[in-house]
Design a protein around this motif. Structure first.
Motif, PDB file in Angstrom:
ATOM      1  N   GLY A   1       0.820  -1.203   0.000  1.00 50.19           N
ATOM      2  CA  GLY A   1       0.000   0.000   0.000  1.00 50.19           C
ATOM      3  C   GLY A   1       0.855   1.254   0.000  1.00 50.19           C
ATOM      4  O   GLY A   1       2.015   1.243  -0.394  1.00 50.19           O
ATOM      5  N   GLN A   2       0.260   2.351   0.470  1.00 51.09           N
ATOM      6  CA  GLN A   2       0.938   3.644   0.410  1.00 51.09           C
ATOM      7  C   GLN A   2       0.460   4.537   1.552  1.00 51.09           C
ATOM      8  O   GLN A   2      -0.698   4.476   1.978  1.00 51.09           O
ATOM      9  CB  GLN A   2       0.619   4.328  -0.916  1.00 51.09           C
ATOM     10  CG  GLN A   2       1.468   5.557  -1.207  1.00 51.09           C
ATOM     11  CD  GLN A   2       1.512   5.847  -2.689  1.00 51.09           C
ATOM     12  OE1 GLN A   2       0.473   5.898  -3.336  1.00 51.09           O
ATOM     13  NE2 GLN A   2       2.702   6.019  -3.243  1.00 51.09           N
ATOM     14  N   LEU A   3       1.383   5.360   2.044  1.00 53.40           N
ATOM     15  CA  LEU A   3       1.027   6.357   3.044  1.00 53.40           C
ATOM     16  C   LEU A   3       0.419   7.570   2.356  1.00 53.40           C
ATOM     17  O   LEU A   3       0.935   8.046   1.351  1.00 53.40           O
ATOM     18  CB  LEU A   3       2.267   6.783   3.830  1.00 53.40           C
ATOM     19  CG  LEU A   3       2.046   7.877   4.879  1.00 53.40           C
ATOM     20  CD1 LEU A   3       1.239   7.339   6.052  1.00 53.40           C
ATOM     21  CD2 LEU A   3       3.379   8.447   5.360  1.00 53.40           C
ATOM     22  N   ILE A   4      -0.680   8.060   2.912  1.00 50.13           N
ATOM     23  CA  ILE A   4      -1.294   9.301   2.449  1.00 50.13           C
ATOM     24  C   ILE A   4      -1.331  10.277   3.621  1.00 50.13           C
ATOM     25  O   ILE A   4      -1.736   9.917   4.726  1.00 50.13           O
ATOM     26  CB  ILE A   4      -2.731   9.071   1.928  1.00 50.13           C
ATOM     27  CG1 ILE A   4      -2.711   8.144   0.704  1.00 50.13           C
ATOM     28  CG2 ILE A   4      -3.407  10.398   1.583  1.00 50.13           C
ATOM     29  CD1 ILE A   4      -4.097   7.707   0.262  1.00 50.13           C
ATOM     30  N   ILE A   5      -0.885  11.493   3.365  1.00 49.61           N
ATOM     31  CA  ILE A   5      -0.970  12.559   4.364  1.00 49.61           C
ATOM     32  C   ILE A   5      -2.130  13.466   3.973  1.00 49.61           C
ATOM     33  O   ILE A   5      -2.214  13.912   2.829  1.00 49.61           O
ATOM     34  CB  ILE A   5       0.341  13.355   4.433  1.00 49.61           C
ATOM     35  CG1 ILE A   5       1.497  12.429   4.830  1.00 49.61           C
ATOM     36  CG2 ILE A   5       0.231  14.518   5.408  1.00 49.61           C
ATOM     37  CD1 ILE A   5       2.860  13.039   4.622  1.00 49.61           C
ATOM     38  N   ALA A   6      -3.028  13.712   4.911  1.00 47.45           N
ATOM     39  CA  ALA A   6      -4.204  14.539   4.639  1.00 47.45           C
ATOM     40  C   ALA A   6      -4.237  15.702   5.616  1.00 47.45           C
ATOM     41  O   ALA A   6      -4.027  15.516   6.827  1.00 47.45           O
ATOM     42  CB  ALA A   6      -5.487  13.712   4.754  1.00 47.45           C
TER      43      ALA A   6
END
Length: 198
Positions: free
Chosen positions: A149-154
């Motif tokens: 998967g992947q890290l998402i910063i919001a």
């Protein structure tokens, strides 16, 4: 911007809507900043968008938008922080089990804020950059790969009329920044979100 070979950051034009005006840069009473670290993957069957049980109010209703932008179907919150922006110079530290995000609100700009971000993995700083955060549009940043998967910063900014989750209290045994990782003395901090089964 300093970059690591292991990470590519993608900035989305939708996040900068409304920042180019000539309105004077001023604080708006009780602006709130919510910051979240999300792990995205495709662990659910095709055609289904799912989120973890502790999905934040700040991102509720934006799941299909996230899927369209990042191409993943499953999203799990792993860390979050929130607080009032009173001077435009606040700092937050958002930890998760693997990453730490230091967020420094540098100053107000027309229709939003200039924000400095530092992403750390253990004691290694992966990247540091300044971004423009609109009051009206969330900012999503594509982080490094995490497994499949992947890290998402919001980041989401808004007024007191918006719905916000409470940052989770620090739990016994929750990770703390290792020696050499960023710290924020006397400033708001938060803890990793508790993993939840889906």
């Amino acid at each position: 911007m300093r970059r690591s070979a292991a990470i590519r950051w993608v900035w989305f034009a939708l996040a900068f809507a409304g920042l180019g005006g000539s309105v004077a840069a001023t604080l708006r009473a009780e602006d709130k900043l919510w910051i979240g670290l999300v792990i995205a993957d495709n662990s659910t069957k095709e055609g289904t968008v799912r989120v973890g049980n502790r999905w934040p109010a700040a991102l509720t209703g934006r799941e299909k938008q996230l899927q369209k932008i990042f191409g993943y179907r499953h999203f799990q919150l792993v860390g979050q922080a929130q607080g009032l922006i009173k001077t435009g110079e606040e700092d937050w530290l958002v930890p998760s089990n693997q990453f730490y995000l230091k967020v420094d609100a540098k100053r107000p700009i027309p229709e939003g804020y200039l924000i400095n971000l530092q992403l750390w993995q253990g004691t290694k700083q992966l990247v540091e950059t300044d971004v423009k955060l609109s009051r009206t549009t969330p900012l999503y940043i594509r982080g490094p790969q995490v497994g499949e998967g992947q890290l998402i910063i919001a980041l989401v900014c808004g007024g007191k009329e918006a719905a916000w989750t409470k940052a989770k209290p620090k739990l016994a045994g929750a990770p703390v920044p290792p020696a050499g990782a960023p710290t924020v003395e006397g400033k708001p901090t938060a803890s990793p979100a508790t993993p939840a089964s889906n």
